[in-house]
Design an enzyme around this catalytic site. Sequence first.
Site, PDB file in Angstrom:
ATOM      1  N   LYS A  13      28.971 -50.916 -18.407  1.00  0.00           N
ATOM      2  CA  LYS A  13      29.089 -51.735 -17.186  1.00  0.00           C
ATOM      3  C   LYS A  13      27.945 -52.745 -17.111  1.00  0.00           C
ATOM      4  O   LYS A  13      28.154 -53.909 -16.814  1.00  0.00           O
ATOM      5  CB  LYS A  13      29.039 -50.858 -15.916  1.00  0.00           C
ATOM      6  CG  LYS A  13      30.138 -49.813 -15.825  1.00  0.00           C
ATOM      7  CD  LYS A  13      30.102 -49.080 -14.491  1.00  0.00           C
ATOM      8  CE  LYS A  13      28.876 -48.201 -14.254  1.00  0.00           C
ATOM      9  NZ  LYS A  13      28.760 -47.036 -15.150  1.00  0.00           N
ATOM     10  N   ARG A  89      30.963 -45.470  -5.837  1.00  0.00           N
ATOM     11  CA  ARG A  89      31.009 -44.361  -6.793  1.00  0.00           C
ATOM     12  C   ARG A  89      31.558 -43.096  -6.149  1.00  0.00           C
ATOM     13  O   ARG A  89      31.580 -42.045  -6.767  1.00  0.00           O
ATOM     14  CB  ARG A  89      29.574 -44.077  -7.208  1.00  0.00           C
ATOM     15  CG  ARG A  89      29.298 -44.028  -8.689  1.00  0.00           C
ATOM     16  CD  ARG A  89      27.812 -43.841  -8.775  1.00  0.00           C
ATOM     17  NE  ARG A  89      27.292 -43.584 -10.061  1.00  0.00           N
ATOM     18  CZ  ARG A  89      26.608 -44.467 -10.786  1.00  0.00           C
ATOM     19  NH1 ARG A  89      26.459 -45.701 -10.378  1.00  0.00           N
ATOM     20  NH2 ARG A  89      26.081 -44.101 -11.921  1.00  0.00           N
ATOM     21  N   ARG A 128      19.639 -44.979 -25.520  1.00  0.00           N
ATOM     22  CA  ARG A 128      19.547 -46.152 -24.650  1.00  0.00           C
ATOM     23  C   ARG A 128      18.130 -46.391 -24.118  1.00  0.00           C
ATOM     24  O   ARG A 128      17.445 -45.451 -23.737  1.00  0.00           O
ATOM     25  CB  ARG A 128      20.507 -45.922 -23.480  1.00  0.00           C
ATOM     26  CG  ARG A 128      20.637 -47.066 -22.561  1.00  0.00           C
ATOM     27  CD  ARG A 128      21.888 -46.944 -21.779  1.00  0.00           C
ATOM     28  NE  ARG A 128      21.744 -46.078 -20.616  1.00  0.00           N
ATOM     29  CZ  ARG A 128      22.587 -46.095 -19.594  1.00  0.00           C
ATOM     30  NH1 ARG A 128      23.636 -46.894 -19.614  1.00  0.00           N
ATOM     31  NH2 ARG A 128      22.404 -45.298 -18.583  1.00  0.00           N
ATOM     32  N   ARG A 161      15.352 -43.994 -19.593  1.00  0.00           N
ATOM     33  CA  ARG A 161      15.597 -43.520 -18.233  1.00  0.00           C
ATOM     34  C   ARG A 161      15.453 -42.008 -18.133  1.00  0.00           C
ATOM     35  O   ARG A 161      15.886 -41.284 -19.018  1.00  0.00           O
ATOM     36  CB  ARG A 161      17.011 -43.934 -17.807  1.00  0.00           C
ATOM     37  CG  ARG A 161      17.093 -45.399 -17.511  1.00  0.00           C
ATOM     38  CD  ARG A 161      18.501 -45.871 -17.312  1.00  0.00           C
ATOM     39  NE  ARG A 161      19.308 -45.004 -16.473  1.00  0.00           N
ATOM     40  CZ  ARG A 161      20.501 -45.347 -16.004  1.00  0.00           C
ATOM     41  NH1 ARG A 161      21.011 -46.535 -16.286  1.00  0.00           N
ATOM     42  NH2 ARG A 161      21.195 -44.511 -15.263  1.00  0.00           N
ATOM     43  N   ARG A 172      25.802 -36.160 -14.950  1.00  0.00           N
ATOM     44  CA  ARG A 172      26.337 -37.450 -14.513  1.00  0.00           C
ATOM     45  C   ARG A 172      27.794 -37.615 -14.941  1.00  0.00           C
ATOM     46  O   ARG A 172      28.607 -38.177 -14.207  1.00  0.00           O
ATOM     47  CB  ARG A 172      25.475 -38.592 -15.068  1.00  0.00           C
ATOM     48  CG  ARG A 172      24.126 -38.664 -14.357  1.00  0.00           C
ATOM     49  CD  ARG A 172      23.093 -39.391 -15.181  1.00  0.00           C
ATOM     50  NE  ARG A 172      23.406 -40.788 -15.328  1.00  0.00           N
ATOM     51  CZ  ARG A 172      23.095 -41.504 -16.400  1.00  0.00           C
ATOM     52  NH1 ARG A 172      22.461 -40.963 -17.425  1.00  0.00           N
ATOM     53  NH2 ARG A 172      23.421 -42.757 -16.464  1.00  0.00           N
TER      54      ARG A 172
HETATM   55  P1  AMP Z   1      23.416 -46.122 -13.024  1.00  0.00           P
HETATM   56  O1  AMP Z   1      22.324 -47.018 -13.498  1.00  0.00           O
HETATM   57  O2  AMP Z   1      24.579 -46.863 -12.429  1.00  0.00           O
HETATM   58  O3  AMP Z   1      23.841 -45.105 -14.048  1.00  0.00           O
HETATM   59  O4  AMP Z   1      22.778 -45.274 -11.806  1.00  0.00           O
HETATM   60  C1  AMP Z   1      21.659 -44.444 -11.994  1.00  0.00           C
HETATM   61  C2  AMP Z   1      21.601 -43.401 -10.908  1.00  0.00           C
HETATM   62  O5  AMP Z   1      21.419 -44.041  -9.636  1.00  0.00           O
HETATM   63  C3  AMP Z   1      22.854 -42.558 -10.735  1.00  0.00           C
HETATM   64  O6  AMP Z   1      22.916 -41.464 -11.657  1.00  0.00           O
HETATM   65  C4  AMP Z   1      22.696 -42.091  -9.302  1.00  0.00           C
HETATM   66  O7  AMP Z   1      21.713 -41.066  -9.196  1.00  0.00           O
HETATM   67  C5  AMP Z   1      22.118 -43.339  -8.626  1.00  0.00           C
HETATM   68  N1  AMP Z   1      23.211 -44.209  -8.136  1.00  0.00           N
HETATM   69  C6  AMP Z   1      23.584 -45.419  -8.629  1.00  0.00           C
HETATM   70  N2  AMP Z   1      24.620 -45.924  -7.930  1.00  0.00           N
HETATM   71  C7  AMP Z   1      24.926 -45.004  -6.987  1.00  0.00           C
HETATM   72  C8  AMP Z   1      25.926 -44.931  -5.975  1.00  0.00           C
HETATM   73  N3  AMP Z   1      26.834 -45.896  -5.803  1.00  0.00           N
HETATM   74  N4  AMP Z   1      25.931 -43.825  -5.187  1.00  0.00           N
HETATM   75  C9  AMP Z   1      25.019 -42.850  -5.326  1.00  0.00           C
HETATM   76  N5  AMP Z   1      24.070 -42.834  -6.287  1.00  0.00           N
HETATM   77  C10 AMP Z   1      24.012 -43.906  -7.101  1.00  0.00           C
END
Ligand code: AMP
Length: 222
Positions: A13, A89, A128, A161, A172
């Site tokens: 994404k 999400r 990553r 990360r 996740r």
């Molecule tokens: P990402 O970079 O999109 O994988 O997001 C990293 C982390 O941020 C996720 O594993 C969640 O802990 C938190 N996060 C990101 N977007 C959301 C969302 N829309 N709702 C809740 N937690 C989020």
Amino acid sequence: MNLILIGPPGVGKGTQAELLEKRIGLKTLSSGVIFRQEIEAETDLGRLAKRYIDHGRLVPSGVTIEMMAKRIRSAEARKNGFILDGFPRAIDQAVALSEMEEDMDTVIDAVISLEVPDEILVSRLSGRVGCTKCGAIYHMTNKPPKRDWVCDNCNSPLFVRSDDQPDAIQQRLQIFHDTTMPVVSYYEGMGMLTRVDARQEPEKVYLDILAAAAARESKASQ
Ligand code: AMP
């Protein structure tokens, strides 16, 4: 044009959002990147979010919706349109976004579901690295930065990360299947969803996204 990119962690994404922003000027609103910037800046929101993110859990929807609503309302997002990466999400977030669309007289033109089998995602997430400052994403084997641990775009240091560790990755993926898949069904039911095979090369995925968005736009204008 306003788009939602939805898909499991590691599906690409962020990479696609980066291409869409560079090439057609859409503003990326990535909830994960914004949370990581808040953590880096040691804000109250960052401290709260870190407790969830480090364990691969979702940040509570209330604060997430508030944070994203502010960005979606910004002049920057409304100028050329935006891409939502990582939001919504969960179903309550999707419902809140539908309400925002009505309040703000903004429409989401297309929802793109990027799809890849779980086994491939685990190997993508394992190598990553990312940039805290600009959000650029690299992979130690598939897309290494030009200089070790330095961002090609902004020269900031790169990092792995905390949630790209094996336990958090599994958590996740599970959350994606349990909590985010219903969001995919929600948009499918509204006739807004296009599925894109994200096992393909990033360029091909990008072209499929553009074609899907154009098809949705022309359908909406008929
Ligand atoms: P990402 O970079 O999109 O994988 O997001 C990293 C982390 O941020 C996720 O594993 C969640 O802990 C938190 N996060 C990101 N977007 C959301 C969302 N829309 N709702 C809740 N937690 C989020």
